[in-house]
Design an enzyme around this catalytic site. Structure first.
Site, mmCIF file in Angstrom:
data_model
loop_
_atom_site.group_PDB
_atom_site.id
_atom_site.type_symbol
_atom_site.label_atom_id
_atom_site.label_comp_id
_atom_site.label_asym_id
_atom_site.label_seq_id
_atom_site.Cartn_x
_atom_site.Cartn_y
_atom_site.Cartn_z
ATOM 1 N N HIS A 537 0.839 -1.186 0.000
ATOM 2 C CA HIS A 537 0.000 0.000 0.000
ATOM 3 C C HIS A 537 0.880 1.244 0.000
ATOM 4 O O HIS A 537 2.092 1.162 0.135
ATOM 5 C CB HIS A 537 -0.912 0.010 1.234
ATOM 6 C CG HIS A 537 -0.157 0.089 2.525
ATOM 7 N ND1 HIS A 537 0.508 -1.007 3.056
ATOM 8 C CD2 HIS A 537 0.086 1.117 3.384
ATOM 9 C CE1 HIS A 537 1.110 -0.650 4.184
ATOM 10 N NE2 HIS A 537 0.877 0.635 4.395
ATOM 11 N N ASP A 539 0.922 5.180 1.915
ATOM 12 C CA ASP A 539 0.335 5.727 3.133
ATOM 13 C C ASP A 539 -0.606 6.904 2.914
ATOM 14 O O ASP A 539 -1.465 7.158 3.756
ATOM 15 C CB ASP A 539 1.438 6.152 4.110
ATOM 16 C CG ASP A 539 2.067 4.958 4.816
ATOM 17 O OD1 ASP A 539 1.484 3.862 4.729
ATOM 18 O OD2 ASP A 539 3.132 5.115 5.435
ATOM 19 N N HIS A 609 4.821 -0.042 -0.026
ATOM 20 C CA HIS A 609 5.512 -0.948 0.899
ATOM 21 C C HIS A 609 4.521 -1.920 1.516
ATOM 22 O O HIS A 609 3.308 -1.707 1.488
ATOM 23 C CB HIS A 609 6.217 -0.161 2.008
ATOM 24 C CG HIS A 609 5.303 0.737 2.778
ATOM 25 N ND1 HIS A 609 4.874 1.971 2.293
ATOM 26 C CD2 HIS A 609 4.700 0.608 3.994
ATOM 27 C CE1 HIS A 609 4.065 2.543 3.162
ATOM 28 N NE2 HIS A 609 3.932 1.734 4.195
ATOM 29 N N ARG A 619 5.918 -9.564 16.754
ATOM 30 C CA ARG A 619 6.674 -8.438 16.194
ATOM 31 C C ARG A 619 6.078 -7.136 16.713
ATOM 32 O O ARG A 619 4.911 -6.850 16.486
ATOM 33 C CB ARG A 619 6.597 -8.484 14.669
ATOM 34 C CG ARG A 619 7.178 -7.277 13.928
ATOM 35 C CD ARG A 619 6.713 -7.364 12.484
ATOM 36 N NE ARG A 619 7.306 -6.403 11.585
ATOM 37 C CZ ARG A 619 6.793 -5.201 11.329
ATOM 38 N NH1 ARG A 619 5.699 -4.785 11.952
ATOM 39 N NH2 ARG A 619 7.390 -4.406 10.450
#
Length: 691
Positions: A537, A539, A609, A619
């Site tokens: 996508h 941002d 990204h 994570r």
């Protein structure tokens, strides 16, 4: 009625303005419904003459045809006249068409309802206008104000014109289902999208047929046009209007240019989804339908042979035929194009073909050279657009100094194969990473966001989030350590100062959103996993890999200018950040997380990204976005600072020292360049996009 409402608006007669503006919108919708109903009611009018058209010759054929047309026209005129006044049947001016196509009535309505203190209606009107005008800075600011007003709920922010754009809602939904590899549901939604696109096109064509049209221009006594020429010009105008419905339906609200090959693109998505869902018969039918548009396309012919081989046996003769609605669509369109090109060649008629798939043999020989030149011109523009598309207009210039002791530049633009990208190490100590991880464990699942539920991006992971404000409130209630909550806040400031300097921002950077995010692999649910933790996508705009365009409009967070992610740990499998080209497939760089590693990049279309799947472990990272527009700064962060100030605790901030940047208007990110078809099939649009 509309202009009377506008006059009432400017004389501040708010009740009258609201009434007339709403009536003008309702009247337009009612007129369209009446036209459609009358069209359907009059389909049979004059049909008894049709049988004679095949048996008569010469002038009698002309007379029977004229009789059929006249009877149907009289039926429609009488039907519409029962419900619409003579004045209402007249063609509307181009000014009125423009006002409603740009949704300007809602612009007036949002102010009118605000003056009448009907905030819910004002917010709805503002949102409806903004959908078609995403670069309108003032309206965007108004919407943000409405969101903060008491009495305005989320239900207010609905597009009142959505019923005319349902095919786009289905299109976006189908793409998201593809990104999640939900192929059966994606196939169903693509099928609905195709049907709705055909329905919207048919509705548009009906309006062309039933709406009043201006008569052909009278060229005076020197003109040579007779009744047949005028009738031909009127008929060609009708056909041209109906052909233009392709462009109208394929243009999103607020966009200048249509999506090329809109219906063929849907069919391409559909046959792939059907194949992956196991519906081979459906995939064959859809692909054969697609081949009606591009019968010699090598990739599609190869795919069709693959489907035949998978089915086995003598499938070519037994395979499903193309969908009849697509057969009719293509056949009708080709017949209309032949008539329109005949008009261009012999009657000086102007026609702009809306389709890329039009075969050359439809174009008369005398027009083909011009037609080829136009094609070449479009191809040249597309190539120029592809060369220019990687230009970054963010105003950032990577390569500035990094002042913090112990922080090193690990990867720059060159190492990351991109523009305005950087990886910094040493931003946090191991002790600080452990403290924030402890904060995440203690508070994230009860904080905000998704509260430990399954991730919105993948069913194979859990997602937990915590904002600075929630951390401050938990600390105030004694649920977490005050020092850890304040460290979370201070880390954001540390990141802001580092990136402001490195990217040499000419204006101040304001926090837009800060989120401590943890993604955990669901044990026992990782076998055979093929999806991503977060699909590719951009941002601050909606990425379309098919066209390599990125639309800066809602639901994207268009005010974001700079993105950052500060990693806290590396004891998990997967979870790498990766950058791609605009095709969302070609990976240009990868970044492996580790404690204290900071990735910063401009938020625009040069930096698509995603995040690879987290297949084991947890994570955690601090995701931050910054804006140059003070209006869009994070109010929750300031509320947290106010909480600490009320307790007598100061907060270190350097933002004022760097000077205030001026608010900048949102850029549309649009391109008027037509794009060729692409076979990239992983488009991802906006959403809650924590990295």
């Amino acid at each position: 009625m509309y202009y009377t409402g506008v006059r009432a608006y400017f004389t501040q007669e708010w009740d009258k303005a609201a009434e007339l503006l709403e009536k003008s919108i309702a009247t337009k919708d009612a007129l369209f419904r009446i036209r459609r109903q009358c069209h359907d009611n009059c389909v049979a009018a004059g049909q008894d003459k049709l049988a004679k058209l095949d048996s008569e010759e010469g002038s009698l054929w002309d007379l029977w045809a004229l009789d059929w047309v006249q009877q149907r026209a009289e039926c429609v005129r009488f039907c519409v006249g029962r419900s619409v006044s003579p004045a209402g049947q007249l063609p509307v001016s181009m000014d009125i068409e423009y006002e409603f196509s740009t949704r300007n009535p809602y612009n007036f309505l949002q102010v009118t309802y605000y003056k009448l203190e009907k905030l819910q209606k004002a917010a709805s009107a503002a949102h409806t206008f903004f959908v078609a005008n995403p670069s309108h800075l003032e309206m965007r600011n108004n919407i943000e104000k409405y969101r903060r007003m008491e009495g305005v709920t989320d239900e207010a922010f609905q597009d009142r014109e959505l019923h005319n754009e349902r095919h786009w809602a289905l299109y976006d939904s189908a793409v998201l289902l593809e990104a999640s590899s939900e192929w059966a549901q994606a196939a169903k939604t693509w099928k609905e999208c195709v049907n709705e696109t055909l329905r919207q096109t048919a509705e548009c064509r009906v309006q062309c047929e039933v709406a009043s049209q201006l008569l052909p221009e009278d060229r005076g006594v020197d003109g040579v046009e007779g009744v047949y020429e005028k009738a031909a010009a009127l008929s060609l105008s009708l056909l041209s209007c109906q052909q233009s419905c392709v462009t109208q339906v394929a243009t999103r609200p607020g966009r200048i240019s249509a999506q090329e090959d809109f219906l063929p693109t849907q069919l391409e998505h559909l046959h792939i989804a059907q194949f992956k869902a196991g519906d081979l018969a459906g995939a064959v039918q859809t692909l054969r339908s697609l081949l009606l548009f591009y019968p010699s396309d090598a990739d599609n012919l190869e795919n069709l042979q693959l489907y035949y081989d998978t089915l086995g046996g003598d499938t070519e003769s037994q395979a499903p035929q193309p969908a009849q609605e697509i057969v009719r669509y293509v056949s009708r369109s080709l017949q209309e194009k032949k008539l329109l090109y005949f008009g261009m060649e012999n009657l000086n008629f102007n026609f702009i073909d809306p389709d890329l798939w039009t075969p050359e043999d439809v174009v008369p020989e005398s027009l083909r050279e011009t037609w080829r030149a136009e094609k070449e011109k479009i191809n040249k523009k597309m190539k120029e657009g592809e060369k220019e598309e990687e230009m970054d207009d963010s105003g950032f210039y990577a390569g500035g100094s990094v002042h913090q002791v112990g922080v090193t530049i690990t990867m720059d633009d060159g190492a990351l194969n991109g523009t305005n990208r950087v990886v910094l190490d040493g931003v946090m100590t191991q002790k600080e990473c452990d403290a924030i991880l402890q904060l995440a464990t203690a508070a994230a699942s009860a904080g905000d966001g998704y509260r430990g539920r399954r991730s919105p991006h993948t069913p194979h992971e859990k997602f937990e989030g915590l904002t600075v404000l929630r951390a401050a409130k938990f600390a105030q209630d004694g649920l977490v350590n005050q020092s850890d909550a304040r460290l979370l806040h201070e880390l954001g400031e540390r990141v802001r100062v580092l990136l402001h300097s490195y990217f040499r921002s000419p204006s101040a950077l304001h926090f837009s959103f800060t989120h401590l995010v943890c993604r955990s692999a669901i044990t026992g649910d990782q076998e055979g996993r093929l999806d991503l933790s977060h699909p590719v996508h951009v941002d601050n705009c909606l990425l379309e890999p098919d066209t390599r365009q990125c639309w800066r409009e809602p639901p994207a967070f268009t005010h974001r200018d700079l993105s950052a992610i500060l990693y806290l740990n590396d004891n998990f499998d997967g979870g790498e950040l990766f950058f791609t080209n605009r095709d969302a497939k070609t990976v240009t760089a990868r970044v492996k997380p580790s404690c204290g590693r900071l990735v910063g990049f401009s938020s625009g279309p040069v930096n698509p990204h995603g995040v690879t799947a987290v297949t084991a472990g947890r994570r955690c990272a601090l995701a931050l976005w910054f804006t140059k527009e003070k209006l869009h700064k994070d109010m929750e962060r300031e509320e947290a600072e106010a909480l600490w100030a009320a307790d007598g605790q100061s907060v270190k901030k350097k933002e004022e020292e760097e000077g205030e940047g001026k608010a900048t208007s949102g850029r549309s990110g649009r391109s008027q360049v037509a794009k060729e078809r692409s076979r990239g099939r992983n488009r991802v649009t906006g959403g809650k996009d924590e990295l």
